[in-house]
Motif scaffolding. Structure first.
Motif, PDB file in Angstrom:
ATOM      1  N   LEU A  22       0.829  -1.205   0.000  1.00  0.00           N
ATOM      2  CA  LEU A  22       0.000   0.000   0.000  1.00  0.00           C
ATOM      3  C   LEU A  22       0.861   1.252   0.000  1.00  0.00           C
ATOM      4  O   LEU A  22       0.556   2.237  -0.678  1.00  0.00           O
ATOM      5  CB  LEU A  22      -0.942   0.001   1.207  1.00  0.00           C
ATOM      6  CG  LEU A  22      -2.130  -0.962   1.127  1.00  0.00           C
ATOM      7  CD1 LEU A  22      -2.933  -0.927   2.425  1.00  0.00           C
ATOM      8  CD2 LEU A  22      -3.046  -0.624  -0.044  1.00  0.00           C
ATOM      9  N   GLN A  23       1.962   1.222   0.754  1.00  0.00           N
ATOM     10  CA  GLN A  23       2.823   2.413   0.803  1.00  0.00           C
ATOM     11  C   GLN A  23       3.479   2.699  -0.548  1.00  0.00           C
ATOM     12  O   GLN A  23       3.641   3.855  -0.946  1.00  0.00           O
ATOM     13  CB  GLN A  23       3.901   2.240   1.873  1.00  0.00           C
ATOM     14  CG  GLN A  23       3.329   2.235   3.280  1.00  0.00           C
ATOM     15  CD  GLN A  23       4.369   2.608   4.329  1.00  0.00           C
ATOM     16  OE1 GLN A  23       5.366   3.262   4.045  1.00  0.00           O
ATOM     17  NE2 GLN A  23       4.124   2.202   5.554  1.00  0.00           N
ATOM     18  N   ILE A  24       3.835   1.637  -1.251  1.00  0.00           N
ATOM     19  CA  ILE A  24       4.452   1.810  -2.569  1.00  0.00           C
ATOM     20  C   ILE A  24       3.443   2.445  -3.527  1.00  0.00           C
ATOM     21  O   ILE A  24       3.739   3.437  -4.208  1.00  0.00           O
ATOM     22  CB  ILE A  24       4.937   0.444  -3.113  1.00  0.00           C
ATOM     23  CG1 ILE A  24       6.147  -0.049  -2.305  1.00  0.00           C
ATOM     24  CG2 ILE A  24       5.282   0.542  -4.597  1.00  0.00           C
ATOM     25  CD1 ILE A  24       6.520  -1.513  -2.567  1.00  0.00           C
ATOM     26  N   LEU A  25       2.231   1.910  -3.564  1.00  0.00           N
ATOM     27  CA  LEU A  25       1.224   2.437  -4.486  1.00  0.00           C
ATOM     28  C   LEU A  25       0.806   3.862  -4.110  1.00  0.00           C
ATOM     29  O   LEU A  25       0.532   4.694  -4.973  1.00  0.00           O
ATOM     30  CB  LEU A  25       0.004   1.510  -4.516  1.00  0.00           C
ATOM     31  CG  LEU A  25       0.301   0.074  -4.958  1.00  0.00           C
ATOM     32  CD1 LEU A  25      -0.983  -0.736  -5.034  1.00  0.00           C
ATOM     33  CD2 LEU A  25       1.030   0.035  -6.304  1.00  0.00           C
ATOM     34  N   TYR A  26       0.784   4.137  -2.815  1.00  0.00           N
ATOM     35  CA  TYR A  26       0.445   5.479  -2.307  1.00  0.00           C
ATOM     36  C   TYR A  26       1.392   6.524  -2.915  1.00  0.00           C
ATOM     37  O   TYR A  26       0.975   7.582  -3.385  1.00  0.00           O
ATOM     38  CB  TYR A  26       0.563   5.405  -0.795  1.00  0.00           C
ATOM     39  CG  TYR A  26       0.340   6.648   0.010  1.00  0.00           C
ATOM     40  CD1 TYR A  26      -0.877   7.321  -0.005  1.00  0.00           C
ATOM     41  CD2 TYR A  26       1.345   7.129   0.863  1.00  0.00           C
ATOM     42  CE1 TYR A  26      -1.083   8.434   0.802  1.00  0.00           C
ATOM     43  CE2 TYR A  26       1.147   8.229   1.678  1.00  0.00           C
ATOM     44  CZ  TYR A  26      -0.071   8.883   1.642  1.00  0.00           C
ATOM     45  OH  TYR A  26      -0.266   9.970   2.450  1.00  0.00           O
ATOM     46  N   GLU A  27       2.682   6.192  -2.954  1.00  0.00           N
ATOM     47  CA  GLU A  27       3.645   7.136  -3.528  1.00  0.00           C
ATOM     48  C   GLU A  27       3.550   7.198  -5.043  1.00  0.00           C
ATOM     49  O   GLU A  27       3.564   8.283  -5.635  1.00  0.00           O
ATOM     50  CB  GLU A  27       5.079   6.746  -3.131  1.00  0.00           C
ATOM     51  CG  GLU A  27       5.348   6.996  -1.670  1.00  0.00           C
ATOM     52  CD  GLU A  27       6.817   6.793  -1.310  1.00  0.00           C
ATOM     53  OE1 GLU A  27       7.659   6.685  -2.221  1.00  0.00           O
ATOM     54  OE2 GLU A  27       7.102   6.748  -0.100  1.00  0.00           O
ATOM     55  N   ILE A  28       3.464   6.034  -5.666  1.00  0.00           N
ATOM     56  CA  ILE A  28       3.448   6.004  -7.130  1.00  0.00           C
ATOM     57  C   ILE A  28       2.235   6.765  -7.663  1.00  0.00           C
ATOM     58  O   ILE A  28       2.339   7.544  -8.611  1.00  0.00           O
ATOM     59  CB  ILE A  28       3.447   4.541  -7.626  1.00  0.00           C
ATOM     60  CG1 ILE A  28       4.816   3.915  -7.376  1.00  0.00           C
ATOM     61  CG2 ILE A  28       3.082   4.457  -9.108  1.00  0.00           C
ATOM     62  CD1 ILE A  28       4.898   2.447  -7.729  1.00  0.00           C
ATOM     63  N   LEU A  29       1.096   6.567  -7.031  1.00  0.00           N
ATOM     64  CA  LEU A  29      -0.121   7.248  -7.499  1.00  0.00           C
ATOM     65  C   LEU A  29      -0.038   8.751  -7.258  1.00  0.00           C
ATOM     66  O   LEU A  29      -0.404   9.545  -8.119  1.00  0.00           O
ATOM     67  CB  LEU A  29      -1.359   6.657  -6.819  1.00  0.00           C
ATOM     68  CG  LEU A  29      -1.755   5.273  -7.338  1.00  0.00           C
ATOM     69  CD1 LEU A  29      -2.748   4.593  -6.400  1.00  0.00           C
ATOM     70  CD2 LEU A  29      -2.329   5.363  -8.753  1.00  0.00           C
ATOM     71  N   ASN A  30       0.469   9.144  -6.096  1.00  0.00           N
ATOM     72  CA  ASN A  30       0.542  10.576  -5.816  1.00  0.00           C
ATOM     73  C   ASN A  30       1.589  11.298  -6.662  1.00  0.00           C
ATOM     74  O   ASN A  30       1.540  12.521  -6.789  1.00  0.00           O
ATOM     75  CB  ASN A  30       0.776  10.824  -4.321  1.00  0.00           C
ATOM     76  CG  ASN A  30      -0.518  10.755  -3.532  1.00  0.00           C
ATOM     77  OD1 ASN A  30      -1.548  11.300  -3.945  1.00  0.00           O
ATOM     78  ND2 ASN A  30      -0.496  10.063  -2.407  1.00  0.00           N
ATOM     79  N   GLU A  31       2.521  10.558  -7.230  1.00  0.00           N
ATOM     80  CA  GLU A  31       3.486  11.188  -8.142  1.00  0.00           C
ATOM     81  C   GLU A  31       2.871  11.465  -9.502  1.00  0.00           C
ATOM     82  O   GLU A  31       3.422  12.222 -10.291  1.00  0.00           O
ATOM     83  CB  GLU A  31       4.709  10.269  -8.327  1.00  0.00           C
ATOM     84  CG  GLU A  31       5.679  10.312  -7.161  1.00  0.00           C
ATOM     85  CD  GLU A  31       6.820   9.312  -7.323  1.00  0.00           C
ATOM     86  OE1 GLU A  31       6.945   8.700  -8.414  1.00  0.00           O
ATOM     87  OE2 GLU A  31       7.582   9.149  -6.355  1.00  0.00           O
ATOM     88  N   ARG A  32       1.760  10.824  -9.794  1.00  0.00           N
ATOM     89  CA  ARG A  32       1.152  10.971 -11.124  1.00  0.00           C
ATOM     90  C   ARG A  32       0.346  12.264 -11.221  1.00  0.00           C
ATOM     91  O   ARG A  32      -0.269  12.707 -10.264  1.00  0.00           O
ATOM     92  CB  ARG A  32       0.224   9.780 -11.406  1.00  0.00           C
ATOM     93  CG  ARG A  32       0.938   8.462 -11.607  1.00  0.00           C
ATOM     94  CD  ARG A  32      -0.071   7.374 -11.916  1.00  0.00           C
ATOM     95  NE  ARG A  32      -0.743   7.594 -13.191  1.00  0.00           N
ATOM     96  CZ  ARG A  32      -0.377   7.024 -14.341  1.00  0.00           C
ATOM     97  NH1 ARG A  32       0.638   6.199 -14.362  1.00  0.00           N
ATOM     98  NH2 ARG A  32      -1.042   7.287 -15.446  1.00  0.00           N
ATOM     99  N   GLU A  33       0.332  12.827 -12.409  1.00  0.00           N
ATOM    100  CA  GLU A  33      -0.449  14.023 -12.676  1.00  0.00           C
ATOM    101  C   GLU A  33      -1.947  13.743 -12.635  1.00  0.00           C
ATOM    102  O   GLU A  33      -2.750  14.603 -12.316  1.00  0.00           O
ATOM    103  CB  GLU A  33      -0.078  14.587 -14.065  1.00  0.00           C
ATOM    104  CG  GLU A  33       1.150  15.442 -14.061  1.00  0.00           C
ATOM    105  CD  GLU A  33       1.056  16.583 -13.057  1.00  0.00           C
ATOM    106  OE1 GLU A  33       0.057  17.320 -13.087  1.00  0.00           O
ATOM    107  OE2 GLU A  33       1.996  16.708 -12.221  1.00  0.00           O
ATOM    108  N   ASP A  34      -2.303  12.491 -13.012  1.00  0.00           N
ATOM    109  CA  ASP A  34      -3.726  12.192 -13.183  1.00  0.00           C
ATOM    110  C   ASP A  34      -4.313  11.402 -12.017  1.00  0.00           C
ATOM    111  O   ASP A  34      -5.376  10.807 -12.145  1.00  0.00           O
ATOM    112  CB  ASP A  34      -3.939  11.412 -14.495  1.00  0.00           C
ATOM    113  CG  ASP A  34      -3.142  10.108 -14.529  1.00  0.00           C
ATOM    114  OD1 ASP A  34      -2.392   9.851 -13.558  1.00  0.00           O
ATOM    115  OD2 ASP A  34      -3.263   9.356 -15.507  1.00  0.00           O
ATOM    116  N   ALA A  35      -3.600  11.371 -10.881  1.00  0.00           N
ATOM    117  CA  ALA A  35      -4.116  10.582  -9.761  1.00  0.00           C
ATOM    118  C   ALA A  35      -3.827  11.247  -8.421  1.00  0.00           C
ATOM    119  O   ALA A  35      -2.921  12.078  -8.307  1.00  0.00           O
ATOM    120  CB  ALA A  35      -3.491   9.181  -9.772  1.00  0.00           C
TER     121      ALA A  35
END
Lengths: 648, 240
Positions: A57-70
């Motif tokens: 969950l922590q990995i996806l939390y960062e990856i998603l928040n780095e995205r422009e569209d998420a």
């Protein structure tokens, strides 16, 4: 941008551990909800202290928040006291970052790591104000997504989830975001939900159970087939090829209150090819992908400096197998900046790779807990399960640990394994006693805690065809062992409740007919079933009876080669005939070496996806029993170092 | 083992906003991490499991806020304290702000021993001012306020009255009334919740702020460490 904080604040003084609900962790992101950004709520269906450390969950939390569209936030199941207050006040399931209502997100994603959390999943969905059955949801409702190891057989929860994601999440969450962004842009018009699910079903790794029909003939499952021609017949898992490209989490969350695994965690590799036949994780996460040692060092260094933790865990399914293990551990110990105060935890250790040198390094700051998992009491049993460690390997690891100052260690075993005899079960006691004897050479108060779990056969393992032991049989074996070690000084025995093992067994290999059972258990208050004080066997057996289902049929029956399994339309890359052959080999007590260091036996995990192992070292760790050319059948002597034969 | 001559510092900090829902033990862990982050040369205990030598003052109940929390830290070497408050604040979760840091003598009494009373600002959700005023007046007029509580499974009777040094209703609005109290901490600390529950009628606690901890002496009372002037004002912490 609605925050429920002002309504939650007066409730918190009335509940236990209110810090579970405040967020504010170091590493917490500042979510920017904005038009065009797909909002994910990443949730763990158990308490904060268990869910927060979840690295996925922590990995996806960062990856998603780095995205422009998420944009992504996090949520955890409220404990019963807060849930009662929320329901009384008409407040919903909420995020801990900005305390937004869950239903305001586009996707409600849950990590499923344990089957007994399924009723909590339903409870969180319901508390969010969303219909628990996918069929009853409206276009405006969030999509309910699940991922994690349990989802390799999602059929028991097929009625409740919109999407299931198989395998590594790093890449696929972006692809899902793009499809949902398009849907969101069109305003989620009435009737568009099935359309977006069909579009998402085109993303590799995504399974939309509602788009598939399960056909039964009497008690037997005949097939699970797509309802639409564009929906794939078989859903393949996702695998990231190279861990080096994903150095996440970069900002591991540092909770303000105590959680499990409260330390820096650095994943050193993913996947395991030791080939232990009971181990689902080792089967579904293949191949082995090591993180480069330099990257591991950087992540440790930066992570310790940023978080202030004084302990770092090197995580993987078998950390002592990491090619750079000795150098990395020594590096942490020698780094003057750590002032000798940082300890290293190796949470998953194979005994055949745990050496005096490693033991000596690990204990320099503080001795972290030491757990070894021989898994079975006799060499014969370990050949069946392909955990090819010899007694000598265990004793030498234990000797290393005691010689370096440990006084106690934990040994983990399974009981109820295929072909297990009482001799095998009692072998556990024998091993434990011998370990204590070795310990006493170094320390008079040496002791060993033996932890025994009932074996639950899991999908996508060679044991998926095996009929699990009954509760009575598991109790008998545990009783046998208890009597055996009763007078063994220094041996403490702990065991997992066989009643919970039974329910895990039902759900692990169950099919869609279990949906109403899970729903009934939840409706009758069966939440937090992972917690012994809440676990209620009668709720489960009652619900099975009410729906005319037999635990015997689901759990205790050996399955045939030709039987259609509820997960046959899903793929972890493993060939079914490879698994069947491995099952036959198990019964013949034939071991299978680790393919990292020996030729490929074509399980399918690499070849099917065009990927391969990434390991820095072509030689197995010193003392390893696998891939070293030993005669596996006899468990013969292992050459510790390979060198040229002397000239005669 | 205490090394003779190791220097000690005393730190004063706040605890406000969402972080107030963490426990005393949680705060201790936040401090251990923060001190490592700023690389303060903290002295460690010896033995199998070395711990940093920190000693905290009176525990603040979970949910209470404070302008005056203290801890003493033993260092392995003397350091320059300039700029330390902002550096520590930066390393701490928001809601914990360091107001002052000072060297203390090794012979200084521990915080637990030295503190004799605390000043509290208390909000109660009871809105009827006359009722609240009367409950306070009744308590102050009483010779004893006897409560029975369970301690180690046995009922223990206590008189709270000697610990109530000052109690006063300072205002009210539509959400409740505000009280100020000075409560003694020796031989044991009286918590605001305990006092309110013992009043007649009992009052319902809404929010509590510890504004001061005091060392009472014949010459008057003083704080263990005064807040540096111009320290940051209270802000609702951790709200994006």
């Amino acid at each position: 941008m609605s925050s429920l904080w002002s309504q939650l604040e007066p409730l918190l003084p009335q509940v236990q551990k209110p810090a579970r609900y405040i967020g504010c962790e170091d590493g917490a992101q500042t979510p920017r909800h904005r038009a065009g950004a797909v909002a994910w709520l990443l949730s763990y269906p158990d308490t904060y202290e268990i869910g927060l450390p979840n690295q996925g969950l922590q990995i996806l939390y960062e990856i998603l928040n780095e995205r422009e569209d998420a944009v992504a936030e996090r949520a955890y199941a409220p404990w019963a006291d807060l849930e009662a207050l929320l329901r009384r006040e008409g407040l919903p399931f909420f995020s801990v970052d900005t305390h937004r209502p869950a239903a305001e997100f586009d996707l409600l994603a849950f990590n499923l790591s344990a089957e007994l959390t399924y009723t909590n999943l339903l409870n969180c969905i319901d508390l969010a104000g969303v219909a628990v059955r996918a069929a009853d949801r409206t276009d405006a409702d969030p999509l309910i997504v699940v991922g994690g190891h349990c989802t390799y057989n999602p059929e028991p929860i097929a009625d409740f989830v919109d999407l299931v994601v198989l395998g590594d999440g790093e890449e696929v969450v972006g692809e899902i975001t793009e499809v949902v962004a398009d849907w969101k842009a069109t305003g989620k018009t009435p009737g568009s939900r099935t359309g977006v699910l069909r579009a998402l079903a085109q993303v590799v790794g995504v399974y939309a159970p509602g788009l598939y029909e399960a056909r039964f003939d009497g008690a037997s499952l005949v097939a699970i087939e797509p309802r639409y021609p564009d929906v794939p017949q078989v859903v393949e898992k996702r695998t990231i090829a190279d861990l080096a490209e994903w150095p996440y989490p970069k900002n591991q969350l540092v909770p303000l209150t105590e959680v499990v695994h409260d330390r820096l965690n650095v994943e050193v590799f993913r996947g395991c090819t030791r080939g232990c036949r009971f181990c689902q994780a080792g089967m579904i996460t293949r191949p082995v992908r090591e993180r480069p040692a330099d990257q591991v060092r950087t992540m440790i260094e930066n992570g310790l400096q940023r978080t202030g933790y004084d302990e770092v865990a090197l995580t993987s399914l078998s950390t002592a197998d990491f090619s750079g293990i000795n150098d990395v551990v020594q590096g942490v110990m020698d780094d003057p900046i750590n002032c000798g105060q940082v300890s290293v935890a190796l949470p998953s250790l194979r005994v055949d790779a745990f050496t005096v040198g490693l033991a000596g390094q690990v204990q320099r700051a503080r001795r972290t807990g030491l757990t070894f998992a021989p898994e079975a009491g006799t060499w014969r049993m370990r050949q069946v399960i392909n955990k090819l460690i010899r007694e000598e390997d265990l004793y030498s690891a234990v000797d290393s640990a005691y010689s370096q100052g440990w006084r106690r260690m934990k040994l983990y075993f399974l009981t109820g394994l295929p072909t297990e005899t009482d001799e095998d079960t009692l072998g556990i006691g024998e091993l434990a006693r011998n370990c204590v004897e070795i310990g006493k050479r170094h320390n008079k108060s040496a002791s060993v805690t033996v932890s025994v779990g009932g074996f639950v056969p899991k999908p996508f393992t060679p044991f998926q065809w095996f009929g699990q032991n009954t509760v009575a049989e598991l109790n008998r074996k545990i009783g046998l062992l208890r009597d055996d070690v009763k007078r063994s000084r220094g041996v403490q025995l702990k065991w997992h409740d066989p009643k919970a093992t039974l329910i895990e067994g039902i759900v692990s290999r169950g099919d869609r007919r279990l949906g109403p059972v899970i729903e009934q258990v939840w409706r009758r208050g069966g939440v937090f079933q992972e917690w012994s004080e809440y676990f209620d066997l009668d709720l489960w057996t009652g619900a099975m009876d009410d729906h005319g289902l037999s635990a015997d049929w689901y759990v205790h029956r050996h399955r045939e080669e030709t039987e259609v399994l509820p997960w046959d339309h899903l793929s972890a890359g493993l060939h079914k005939d490879f698994l069947w052959q491995d099952w036959r080999d198990a019964l013949a007590e034939v071991g299978l070496p680790d393919c990292r260091w020996t030729p490929c036996y074509d399980c399918g995990a690499c070849t099917g996806y065009g990927i391969e192992h990434i390991v820095a070292s072509a030689t197995p760790p010193a003392g390893g029993s696998q891939g070293t050319g030993q005669d596996l059948d006899r468990g013969a002597e292992v050459p510790v170092a390979l060198r040229a034969a002397p000239v005669a | 083992m205490s090394v003779v001559g190791n220097p000690k510092i005393r730190i004063r900090h706040t605890k406000q906003g969402k972080v107030r829902f963490t426990s005393h033990r949680d705060v201790a862990r936040m401090w251990e991490r923060a001190l490592r982050r700023v690389r303060l040369p903290v002295a460690y205990s010896e033995g199998f499991s070395p711990r940093p030598k920190l000693s905290f003052g009176l525990a603040l109940s979970t949910g209470y806020e404070s302008l005056a929390e203290y801890l003493d830290v033993e260092l392995s070497e003397r350091i320059d304290l300039t700029d330390l408050p902002p550096r520590l604040t930066e390393a701490l979760p928001s809601g914990l702000e360091v107001a002052a840091v000072a060297d203390i003598e090794r012979s200084t009494d521990s915080l637990q021993q030295a503190i004799t009373s605390c000043t509290w600002e208390i909000e109660v959700s009871d809105t009827d001012l006359p009722t609240v005023t009367e409950a306070v007046a009744r308590a102050l007029a009483a010779e004893h306020i006897v409560v029975t509580r369970e301690r180690k499974g046995k009922p223990v009777t206590d008189d709270l009255r000697p610990l109530v040094r000052h109690l006063d209703v300072t205002g009210s609005n539509e959400s409740g009334c505000r009280l100020t109290a000075v409560l003694g901490t020796q031989p044991r600390a009286l918590r605001p919740a305990e006092l309110l529950a013992a009043l007649e009628p009992p009052l319902e606690l809404r929010r509590v702020l510890r504004t001061h901890q005091w060392i009472d002496a014949d010459t008057g009372r003083r704080e263990p460490l005064a807040a540096a002037s111009g320290s940051a004002a209270h802000s609702e912490a951790c709200v994006p």
